[in-house]
Design an enzyme around this catalytic site. Structure first.
Site, PDB file in Angstrom:
ATOM      1  N   THR A   1       6.408   1.213   8.049  1.00  0.00           N
ATOM      2  CA  THR A   1       7.712   1.888   8.083  1.00  0.00           C
ATOM      3  C   THR A   1       8.173   2.172   9.511  1.00  0.00           C
ATOM      4  OG1 THR A   1       6.551   3.974   7.850  1.00  0.00           O
ATOM      5  CG2 THR A   1       7.427   2.981   5.843  1.00  0.00           C
TER       6      THR A   1
ATOM      7  N   CYS B 178       0.172   3.578  10.639  1.00  0.00           N
ATOM      8  CA  CYS B 178       0.726   4.694   9.864  1.00  0.00           C
ATOM      9  C   CYS B 178       1.431   5.674  10.803  1.00  0.00           C
ATOM     10  CB  CYS B 178      -0.347   5.437   9.086  1.00  0.00           C
ATOM     11  SG  CYS B 178       0.365   6.808   8.136  1.00  0.00           S
TER      12      CYS B 178
ATOM     13  N   SER C 236       0.822  -1.207   0.000  1.00  0.00           N
ATOM     14  CA  SER C 236       0.000   0.000   0.000  1.00  0.00           C
ATOM     15  C   SER C 236       0.862   1.265   0.000  1.00  0.00           C
ATOM     16  CB  SER C 236      -0.885  -0.012   1.243  1.00  0.00           C
ATOM     17  OG  SER C 236      -1.696   1.134   1.269  1.00  0.00           O
TER      18      SER C 236
ATOM     19  N   GLY D 167       8.974  -5.143   4.089  1.00  0.00           N
ATOM     20  CA  GLY D 167       9.991  -4.266   4.663  1.00  0.00           C
ATOM     21  C   GLY D 167      11.297  -4.450   3.907  1.00  0.00           C
ATOM     22  N   GLY D 168      11.546  -3.582   2.947  1.00  0.00           N
ATOM     23  CA  GLY D 168      12.819  -3.593   2.222  1.00  0.00           C
ATOM     24  C   GLY D 168      12.987  -4.699   1.208  1.00  0.00           C
TER      25      GLY D 168
ATOM     26  N   GLY E   8       1.165  10.920   4.557  1.00  0.00           N
ATOM     27  CA  GLY E   8       0.041  11.213   5.445  1.00  0.00           C
ATOM     28  C   GLY E   8      -1.301  10.769   4.899  1.00  0.00           C
TER      29      GLY E   8
ATOM     30  N   ASN F 255       9.249   8.716   4.019  1.00  0.00           N
ATOM     31  CA  ASN F 255       8.076   9.381   3.462  1.00  0.00           C
ATOM     32  C   ASN F 255       7.179   9.840   4.601  1.00  0.00           C
ATOM     33  OD1 ASN F 255       5.129   8.171   3.465  1.00  0.00           O
ATOM     34  ND2 ASN F 255       6.545   6.426   3.566  1.00  0.00           N
TER      35      ASN F 255
ATOM     36  N   GLY G 279      12.748   0.721   2.584  1.00  0.00           N
ATOM     37  CA  GLY G 279      13.833   0.417   1.652  1.00  0.00           C
ATOM     38  C   GLY G 279      14.697  -0.712   2.193  1.00  0.00           C
TER      39      GLY G 279
END
Lengths: 242, 305
Positions: free
Chosen positions: B193, B130, B20, B243-244, B71, B68, B217
């Site tokens: 993240t 988030c 997402s 995740g990455g 939002g 990032n 990343g």
């Protein structure tokens, strides 16, 4: 939009911190002046978006200012090296809106996209005036290149060390049908205020992807939010909320 | 060579799922490749009401990845259903994972109930993680009882499998995962993240307008892998690892840690064909490591001896 590999055929300084890079590769997806390419640089994660200065067959010219780690790495790249580029990104300028006598205002590294735009407008028989705005004489580049295209070319310097003293807007002619501009945001705001006709602005923004996926560069406009990378970087004067 | 896996009762052609926020509502990636090659994809995080998101800049470079702070920009669930999904259906013939976020338990339930009625939605991925919104998002994912409340509320309004997306910004991710499982979750996805920031040396101020952002990343891959490994050992329900992840080898590693399917995030932004390339490379990677059926390696790293 396309991902492809380009070979560097020239990478040389134009001024103290502005360089010109010429690359060879598949330019077929670059369809309008004002579009940009997004460059993968070894050792950095995010690609770096740079506007297209010129396209000639399979040759692409970009001009960049060394401002951070990405552009510093680009400056060290050698002829013969290959680069992974996404090309044909962004909407670009609308040539059909120009009228007979368009004026183009480029400030600093906002000058390069004006080159291909000038070339295209002149090939369509337009009477093109170009104003190139710089801070000082040492930063000036491409004056002769614009003159060679046949544009009425004016140079302004903020300190008055060359050409007309003042900002690009101080050299606006009395009579023009439309304007196109690219440069730092304070300059764009000044152009917005000083111009009497409709016109188009190209915006610079930190981007994630450069092709519309991440919403990293969205801005609010009169007609809702727009992604600078995909719905821009060129916005019409009537769309901008200033 | 079998790449098919079963995710919460639904078979998918391969375990590769764009994450997402890195894939919009999918259809725009059709200009890069046919998105029907994907296992499924997780759509842009959708909320009850339209959200513009955070001020710019929202993106920053980071060692081994990026930050990032978008939002949760999205047009709101009504417009997603009336505009985005019909557009997607013109080019995509599989099910999607609908990613949902909210600012109250009622928000989550409202949005999930709306999306439950859409045939194209195969799974609901409920984002309680988030890091870039205030007064919601991650605050639901950092407390086991809050995470359970959201899970229960969503389960009450849908028959579709509910996958709870967890934050790594917690002390004990296993406790959160277990709480979601007990509350009825059908799956767990992780990790969102990691909270991070950058400072602009020239202005001496935070680089992101939101001050902090989510780090993603390749740099976060070992952290994500460890958390997937931990959560796999703590729950019985399927785990979606992310995740990455950037390569076919990364997908195999995630699955060995316990992932039934694997989401790919930031890599899509650097290489728009990242997921297609990973899918294309999977058979060769499987052959290299003597794997004939991907389902066989899920959690295999946990086996003794």
């Amino acid at each position: 939009m396309k991902a492809s590999i380009f070979e560097i055929i020239e990478n040389s300084p134009l001024t103290k911190d502005v360089c010109m890079m010429r690359l060879c590769g598949d330019t077929s997806n670059i369809t309008a002046p004002g579009q940009f390419v997004n460059i993968k640089i070894d050792g950095l994660y995010l690609r770096r978006p740079i506007s297209v200065c010129d396209v000639n067959g399979d040759e692409l010219t970009i001009i960049y200012k060394v401002v951070g780690s990405g552009t510093a790495a680009m400056k060290e790249m050698c002829t013969g090296c290959v680069l992974d580029l996404l090309t044909g990104l962004g909407n670009g300028y609308d040539l059909d809106a120009s009228g007979e006598k368009p004026v183009l205002l480029g400030g600093g590294v906002g000058v390069p996209p004006m080159y291909l735009l000038t070339k295209k407008l002149i090939s369509q028989g337009r009477d093109v005036s170009v104003i190139l705005g710089f801070n000082t004489k040492d930063e000036i580049f491409f004056e002769n290149e614009f003159k060679a295209l046949g544009a009425h070319t004016f140079v302004t310097t903020v300190d008055g060390s060359y050409g007309i003293k003042g900002f690009a807007t101080d050299a606006l002619p009395d009579d023009y049908t439309y304007f196109y501009t690219c440069g730092p945001e304070p300059m764009l705001k000044a152009v917005y205020k000083a111009t009497k006709t409709s016109g188009e602005f190209s915006f610079e923004q930190r981007m994630g992807c450069g092709f519309g996926a991440c919403m990293g560069c969205s801005c609010k406009t009169v007609t809702g939010y727009k992604r600078i990378c995909k719905d821009g970087p060129v916005l019409r004067k009537e769309e901008i909320l200033w | 060579m079998n790449l098919k896996v079963k995710l919460c009762g639904k078979e998918i052609d391969n375990p590769v799922i764009p994450a997402s926020g890195t894939f919009g509502y999918g259809y725009e990636f059709m200009q890069w490749y046919d998105i029907n090659v994907l296992g499924t994809f997780s759509c842009k995080g959708t909320t009850k009401d339209e959200r513009f998101g955070n001020p710019l800049p929202r993106i920053a470079e980071a060692p081994g990845g990026m930050l990032n702070a978008v939002g949760l920009q999205n047009p709101g669930v009504e417009k997603v259903i009336s505009k985005e999904l019909p557009h997607l259906k013109e080019v995509y013939n599989k099910k999607i994972m609908a990613n949902v976020s909210g600012f109250s338990i009622d928000d989550y339930a409202y949005t999930c109930e709306k999306l439950d009625k859409e045939d194209i939605v195969g799974w609901l991925e409920v984002n309680i993680s988030c890091p870039n919104v205030h007064g919601g998002g991650m605050s639901f994912g950092t407390d086991p009882s809050m995470a359970a409340e959201v899970t229960k509320a969503v389960k009450a309004v849908t028959k579709k499998p509910v996958i709870m997306k967890l934050s790594p910004n917690v002390t004990d991710i296993k406790a959160i995962a277990s709480a979601c499982e007990k509350a009825g979750a059908d799956g767990i996805s992780l990790i969102n993240t990691l909270m991070g920031m950058r400072i602009n040396l020239k202005t001496k101020r935070p680089l992101l307008a939101n001050t902090t952002g989510g780090y993603s990343g390749p740099g976060i891959f070992p952290v994500a892998l460890r958390m997937v490994y931990d959560v796999y050992s703590a729950v019985e329900i399927p785990v979606v690892g992310m995740g990455g992840v950037s390569t076919a080898d990364d997908v195999l590693e995630m699955m060995m840690a316990g992932a039934t399917a694997v989401e790919v995030g930031a890599a899509n932004l650097i290489d728009p064909c990242a997921c297609k390339n990973i899918i294309d490379e999977l058979p060769a990677a499987m052959e290299k490591y003597g794997i004939t059926d991907l389902s066989d390696i899920i959690g295999i790293a946990h086996k003794q001896g």
